[in-house]
Motif scaffolding. Structure first.
Motif, short mmCIF file in Angstrom:
data_model
loop_
_atom_site.label_atom_id
_atom_site.label_comp_id
_atom_site.label_asym_id
_atom_site.label_seq_id
_atom_site.Cartn_x
_atom_site.Cartn_y
_atom_site.Cartn_z
N TYR A 45 -11.04 -7.41 9.90
CA TYR A 45 -10.41 -6.41 9.05
C TYR A 45 -9.24 -5.97 9.53
CZ TYR A 45 -10.12 -2.06 6.37
OH TYR A 45 -9.71 -1.15 5.21
N ARG A 46 -7.97 -6.65 8.74
CA ARG A 46 -6.89 -6.59 9.05
C ARG A 46 -5.93 -5.80 7.99
NH1 ARG A 46 -8.51 -11.66 9.95
NH2 ARG A 46 -6.69 -12.45 8.65
N PRO A 47 -5.41 -4.50 8.12
CA PRO A 47 -4.42 -4.14 7.31
C PRO A 47 -3.09 -4.54 7.75
CG PRO A 47 -5.20 -2.22 8.73
CD PRO A 47 -5.94 -3.69 9.26
N TYR A 48 -2.06 -4.79 6.62
CA TYR A 48 -0.91 -5.19 6.99
C TYR A 48 0.00 -4.25 5.85
CZ TYR A 48 -2.86 -9.34 9.13
OH TYR A 48 -3.56 -10.09 9.96
N GLU A 49 0.99 -3.91 6.34
CA GLU A 49 2.13 -3.13 5.46
C GLU A 49 3.29 -4.31 5.13
OE1 GLU A 49 4.59 0.93 5.33
OE2 GLU A 49 3.98 0.31 7.70
N ASP A 50 3.61 -4.04 4.09
CA ASP A 50 4.77 -5.07 3.53
C ASP A 50 6.24 -4.66 4.24
OD1 ASP A 50 6.49 -6.67 2.04
OD2 ASP A 50 5.18 -6.83 0.37
N PRO A 51 6.59 -5.52 4.91
CA PRO A 51 7.82 -5.21 5.68
C PRO A 51 8.97 -5.24 4.48
CG PRO A 51 7.49 -7.66 5.82
CD PRO A 51 6.06 -6.94 5.23
N VAL A 52 8.91 -5.67 3.32
CA VAL A 52 9.91 -5.59 2.31
C VAL A 52 9.72 -4.68 1.03
CG1 VAL A 52 11.05 -7.99 2.84
CG2 VAL A 52 9.39 -7.69 1.04
N ALA A 53 8.45 -4.14 1.15
CA ALA A 53 8.01 -3.16 0.06
C ALA A 53 7.49 -1.84 0.65
CB ALA A 53 7.03 -3.79 -0.73
N PRO A 54 8.59 -1.07 0.83
CA PRO A 54 7.99 0.30 1.69
C PRO A 54 6.58 0.82 0.96
CG PRO A 54 10.21 0.29 1.18
CD PRO A 54 9.77 -0.86 0.56
N GLY A 55 5.48 1.08 1.59
CA GLY A 55 4.24 1.83 1.01
C GLY A 55 3.32 0.71 0.63
N ALA A 56 3.63 -0.50 0.55
CA ALA A 56 2.80 -1.61 -0.08
C ALA A 56 2.00 -2.10 1.01
CB ALA A 56 3.46 -2.64 -0.82
N TRP A 57 0.60 -1.96 1.00
CA TRP A 57 -0.14 -2.74 2.04
C TRP A 57 -1.12 -3.87 1.44
CZ3 TRP A 57 -0.95 -0.87 7.04
CH2 TRP A 57 -0.19 -0.11 7.34
N VAL A 58 -1.58 -4.65 2.46
CA VAL A 58 -2.47 -5.55 2.10
C VAL A 58 -3.56 -5.71 3.11
CG1 VAL A 58 -2.96 -8.08 1.84
CG2 VAL A 58 -0.75 -7.42 0.99
N VAL A 59 -4.75 -5.56 2.54
CA VAL A 59 -5.80 -5.53 3.70
C VAL A 59 -6.71 -6.61 3.28
CG1 VAL A 59 -8.00 -4.18 4.47
CG2 VAL A 59 -5.92 -3.01 3.49
N LEU A 60 -6.84 -7.44 4.50
CA LEU A 60 -7.44 -8.65 4.46
C LEU A 60 -8.88 -8.76 5.36
CD1 LEU A 60 -4.93 -11.26 5.40
CD2 LEU A 60 -5.63 -10.64 3.34
N GLU A 61 -10.17 -8.99 4.63
CA GLU A 61 -11.47 -8.55 5.17
C GLU A 61 -12.24 -9.83 5.05
OE1 GLU A 61 -13.58 -5.32 3.79
OE2 GLU A 61 -11.67 -4.37 2.45
#
Length: 100
Positions: A45-61
């Protein structure tokens, strides 16, 4: 002949914080790591914050099988987090689910 091997499940969720609510979304995303990793059948379970889009997250499960994924969806910690996070997001989460 042995029984069929359960198909692993990978879920990819995209979250977009409302402007000014980025820190709260970050806290919610990170707070889910420990309880989710402790669930039976959770492989990652890994949440990632998008480095070029503030406030955008991708969570991979990744889940061992469909049953463990469904159990996660019904878990109290996820339900609570989704209820709290709904008011922090610019749009509903977008979730894509893939089976191996």
């Amino acid at each position: 002949m042995t029984g069929a091997v359960p198909a692993a499940v990978t879920a990819v969720a995209r979250l977009q914080a409302l402007p000014g609510r980025e820190a709260e979304v970050r806290a919610q995303a990170l707070a889910l790591v420990a309880p989710t990793r402790a669930e039976p059948g959770n492989l990652s379970y890994r949440p990632y914050e998008d480095p070029v889009a503030p406030g955008a997250w991708v969570v991979l499960e990744e889940w061992a099988d469909e049953a463990s994924w469904q159990s996660h969806l019904a878990s109290p910690h996820l339900a609570g987090a989704l209820a709290r996070t709904a008011a922090l997001l610019a749009e509903p989460p977008v979730v894509r689910v893939f089976s191996a």
